[in-house]
Design a protein around this motif. Sequence first.
Motif, short mmCIF file in Angstrom:
data_model
loop_
_atom_site.label_atom_id
_atom_site.label_comp_id
_atom_site.label_asym_id
_atom_site.label_seq_id
_atom_site.Cartn_x
_atom_site.Cartn_y
_atom_site.Cartn_z
N ASP A 65 2.49 1.66 -3.46
CA ASP A 65 1.51 2.13 -4.45
C ASP A 65 1.25 3.63 -4.28
OD1 ASP A 65 1.14 -0.28 -5.70
OD2 ASP A 65 -0.53 -0.89 -4.43
N ARG B 151 -6.74 5.06 -11.15
CA ARG B 151 -5.81 4.10 -11.77
C ARG B 151 -5.17 4.78 -12.98
NH1 ARG B 151 -4.68 -1.48 -11.99
NH2 ARG B 151 -6.45 -2.06 -10.69
N ASN C 292 0.83 -1.21 0.00
CA ASN C 292 0.00 0.00 0.00
C ASN C 292 0.87 1.26 0.00
OD1 ASN C 292 -2.46 -1.36 0.01
ND2 ASN C 292 -2.53 -1.48 2.25
N ARG D 139 -11.20 0.50 -8.31
CA ARG D 139 -10.23 1.55 -8.03
C ARG D 139 -10.79 2.90 -8.44
NH1 ARG D 139 -6.85 -1.20 -4.73
NH2 ARG D 139 -6.04 -3.08 -5.72
N TYR E 295 -1.06 -2.46 -9.77
CA TYR E 295 -0.83 -2.10 -8.38
C TYR E 295 -0.07 -3.23 -7.69
CZ TYR E 295 -4.06 1.90 -8.30
OH TYR E 295 -4.67 3.10 -8.50
#
Length: 563
Positions: free
Chosen positions: A393, A430, A390, A427, A444
């Motif tokens: 990303d 993106r 996370n 999402r 991701y």
Amino acid sequence: MTVDTTGAVSHEPVGGWHTINWQAAHANVRRLQARIVKATQEGKWNKVKALQHLLTRSYSAKVLAVKRVTENDGKRTPGVDGEIWNTPEKKTKAVGSLRKRGYKTLPLRRIYIPKSNGKQRPLGIPTMKDRAMQALYLLALEPVAETTADHNSYGFRPERSTADAIGACYNALGRKCSAEWILEGDIKACFDGISHEWLMENIPIEKTMLRKWLKAGYMEKGQLFPTEAGTPQGGIISPVLANMVLDGLEKLLDQRFPKRMKRTEPKVNLVRYADDFIITGVSKELLEQEVKPLVEQFLHERGLELSQEKTHVTHIAQGFDFLGQNVRKYDGKLLIKPSKKNVKTFLDKVRKLIKTYGSIPAGKLILVLNPLIRGWANYHRHVVSSKTFNAVDTAIFQALWRWAKRRHPTKSAKWRREKYFPPMGERNWRFQGEYDGKNRHLVYCRDTLIQRHTKIRQEANPFDPEWEVYFEKRLGLKMVQSLRGRKQLIYLWKEQNGICPVCSEKITQLTGWHNHHIVWRSMGGSDHSANRVLLHPNCHRLVHSQHLHVEKPRSRKRALPKA
């Protein structure tokens, strides 16, 4: 000359490169390698030597050696003679040139590659012929190396990986009663310091060939330098030689600190990946005063020494980095996560790429970034990585947002979001863009599923026929995991039972694969899976060069792992 089923000596191949019977060649070599394993297990070293002699003079082994050096990553990198084997005619001629009689090595071409600490690592590039000769003799040496290897050695060995080494760390440190102190070991200039005398006395290979490779020297700036120690980094056989030099350390530790299954036992365990290793122990004093001197003596006999700046004794509560992962206990619970250093190195590389490709279309930038992100996430998917994924990303999103602002400084944030970061599926944001007529989107890290790795069994030997079924099951699991998210490739691989229909050999991540259209697209064939089959890259070239027709393989009734 036809291929002898015994793997006997031959001199010149018949016909062109694409007429070789690869299935027979692989079968002949595997048969001899299995016999070498059995002779090694029985301690019949004269028989091992005779079988190695037979293998290194067989036509089957020679064609596989040439095939290896002309299909690996260094196939376009020449040695000091500037020669590469990039045509079927050159490969065919090369097979006939692989003879011991009259063979002379040429010096290595010295180049330097950057290390993570800012220093330069020397790399020696042999000529194509020297590489092929090393690959030929490696076919005879590797079965011996695998049979005599330390059980907890995982680097540069077939069917073993960094994930297996991390799994061994968990086994050694994961319990409440496990050892709490770790000796982090690193060998100083391992490849450059190995004693030639020790190698000549202890490596079961033809001594005249080994001496030629060790004493070949290297060329740098037009000057020839001799080599008095070490094995060249860049030689195909060098990693196996280095492993065999370090094998025996685990057995020595087991003899000195036997496991008695008592609470007072020293809990000394070794986990090694190439020249990086850890040794666990029940106390700091045990590791510093008993284990470390024993390791230093073991290495000194082989011309090696520990790197004092990289060798430490650490408590498990402080944790340590090993193979890009951080191993640490939190309140008595062992957690293995991506190391901060590894994460920083990865993000620095991503940011540098984004800045470098500041003017290319978004779709093309995505094609550059996706393999990098997917590969890094797959490497860390076996450990506790969700929070790290996370955070990574988020960092990549911020770098891409800055990229979009630099490209469109006068546009509003809403416009940039609608153009480059529209919602897609679950999402809300993106990164996407068009390239080559297709809409591309960024992968991701957190799309990669966390999946625990099943460590390889310590005694498993890929050259021993008794382990064939075990490795077939592992191959199925690994291929399904590596192809996760690519349903059509998984379907094709399962439909073929993981076998190339041209050579009947296994298709793995190491061999690679090509998508072949049974009815060529130029002749009206479709892209549907019914018209496609997976082939090895070399088999694919053979099919097209010989205009061969490939039949759709009939799926055999055999259990394969579910995706």
